[in-house]
Design an enzyme around this catalytic site. Sequence first.
Site, PDB file in Angstrom:
ATOM      1  N   ASP A   1      -0.907   5.343   1.613  1.00  0.00           N
ATOM      2  CA  ASP A   1      -2.559   5.111   0.724  1.00  0.00           C
ATOM      3  C   ASP A   1      -3.471   5.196   1.092  1.00  0.00           C
ATOM      4  O   ASP A   1      -3.888   4.727   2.602  1.00  0.00           O
ATOM      5  CB  ASP A   1      -2.222   3.950  -0.296  1.00  0.00           C
ATOM      6  CG  ASP A   1      -3.125   4.108  -1.245  1.00  0.00           C
ATOM      7  OD1 ASP A   1      -4.223   4.194  -1.294  1.00  0.00           O
ATOM      8  OD2 ASP A   1      -2.602   3.692  -2.561  1.00  0.00           O
ATOM      9  N   ILE A   2      -4.916   6.399   0.763  1.00  0.00           N
ATOM     10  CA  ILE A   2      -5.622   7.385   1.461  1.00  0.00           C
ATOM     11  C   ILE A   2      -6.441   5.722   1.103  1.00  0.00           C
ATOM     12  O   ILE A   2      -7.619   6.058   1.703  1.00  0.00           O
ATOM     13  CB  ILE A   2      -5.434   8.362   0.794  1.00  0.00           C
ATOM     14  CG1 ILE A   2      -6.161   8.115  -0.604  1.00  0.00           C
ATOM     15  CG2 ILE A   2      -5.269   9.201   1.015  1.00  0.00           C
ATOM     16  CD1 ILE A   2      -6.869   9.311  -1.055  1.00  0.00           C
TER      17      ILE A   2
ATOM     18  N   ASN B   1       3.875   1.134 -11.542  1.00  0.00           N
ATOM     19  CA  ASN B   1       3.194   1.055 -13.040  1.00  0.00           C
ATOM     20  C   ASN B   1       3.282   2.525 -13.568  1.00  0.00           C
ATOM     21  O   ASN B   1       3.340   3.273 -13.248  1.00  0.00           O
ATOM     22  CB  ASN B   1       1.307   1.045 -12.459  1.00  0.00           C
ATOM     23  CG  ASN B   1       0.679   0.232 -11.721  1.00  0.00           C
ATOM     24  OD1 ASN B   1       1.003  -1.165 -11.281  1.00  0.00           O
ATOM     25  ND2 ASN B   1      -0.377   1.059 -10.709  1.00  0.00           N
TER      26      ASN B   1
ATOM     27  N   GLN C   1      -1.182   3.096 -15.414  1.00  0.00           N
ATOM     28  CA  GLN C   1      -0.347   4.636 -13.783  1.00  0.00           C
ATOM     29  C   GLN C   1      -1.627   5.308 -14.500  1.00  0.00           C
ATOM     30  O   GLN C   1      -2.017   5.827 -14.617  1.00  0.00           O
ATOM     31  CB  GLN C   1       1.080   4.449 -14.104  1.00  0.00           C
ATOM     32  CG  GLN C   1       1.261   5.909 -13.650  1.00  0.00           C
ATOM     33  CD  GLN C   1       2.785   6.311 -14.235  1.00  0.00           C
ATOM     34  OE1 GLN C   1       2.898   5.668 -14.955  1.00  0.00           O
ATOM     35  NE2 GLN C   1       3.000   6.842 -13.888  1.00  0.00           N
TER      36      GLN C   1
ATOM     37  N   HIS D   1       5.986   7.058  -9.005  1.00  0.00           N
ATOM     38  CA  HIS D   1       5.677   6.199  -7.701  1.00  0.00           C
ATOM     39  C   HIS D   1       5.657   4.444  -7.666  1.00  0.00           C
ATOM     40  O   HIS D   1       5.088   3.806  -7.594  1.00  0.00           O
ATOM     41  CB  HIS D   1       4.176   6.926  -7.061  1.00  0.00           C
ATOM     42  CG  HIS D   1       3.417   6.320  -7.864  1.00  0.00           C
ATOM     43  ND1 HIS D   1       2.438   6.589  -9.030  1.00  0.00           N
ATOM     44  CD2 HIS D   1       1.926   5.821  -7.600  1.00  0.00           C
ATOM     45  CE1 HIS D   1       1.734   6.365  -9.552  1.00  0.00           C
ATOM     46  NE2 HIS D   1       1.150   5.368  -8.503  1.00  0.00           N
TER      47      HIS D   1
ATOM     48  N   HIS E   1       4.902   1.292  -5.423  1.00  0.00           N
ATOM     49  CA  HIS E   1       3.330   0.819  -3.919  1.00  0.00           C
ATOM     50  C   HIS E   1       4.562   0.222  -3.331  1.00  0.00           C
ATOM     51  O   HIS E   1       5.533  -0.809  -4.071  1.00  0.00           O
ATOM     52  CB  HIS E   1       2.235   0.404  -4.987  1.00  0.00           C
ATOM     53  CG  HIS E   1       1.608   1.229  -5.004  1.00  0.00           C
ATOM     54  ND1 HIS E   1       0.217   1.786  -4.789  1.00  0.00           N
ATOM     55  CD2 HIS E   1       1.320   1.818  -7.020  1.00  0.00           C
ATOM     56  CE1 HIS E   1      -0.073   2.345  -5.680  1.00  0.00           C
ATOM     57  NE2 HIS E   1       0.681   2.552  -6.940  1.00  0.00           N
TER      58      HIS E   1
END
Length: 116
Positions: free
Chosen positions: A30-31, A86, A93, A99, A101
Amino acid sequence: MDNCLFCKIVRGEIPSRKAYEDDDLLAFHDIHPQRPVHILVIPKRHITSLAQATPADVPLLGRMLQVAQQLAMDNGSPDGFRTIINTGLVGQQEVMHLHMHIVGGPEPVGPMLKRL
């Protein structure tokens, strides 16, 4: 999906720090990590959300969970981790591409939900 952020990452149009890749899945860091370990696992094929998954997607969803376990261990969360998917508006979301996490690290991640 031409304008989907995660589809662009899958196609290599947007760079990512890859943590895992196979024919069906891509995982990347994750950024804006929320924990020492924060990795996203996405199907390469566009599925908008878990609400749009079909029975044909069951093997892919199972594979996502199996990959999560290995990624957590390999990236510094050997004593446990949390997976979060989510879904839709209520689930908050943000990117409309399924996706998951993976969050963890050396310390507990804290309470799952706050009481209303």
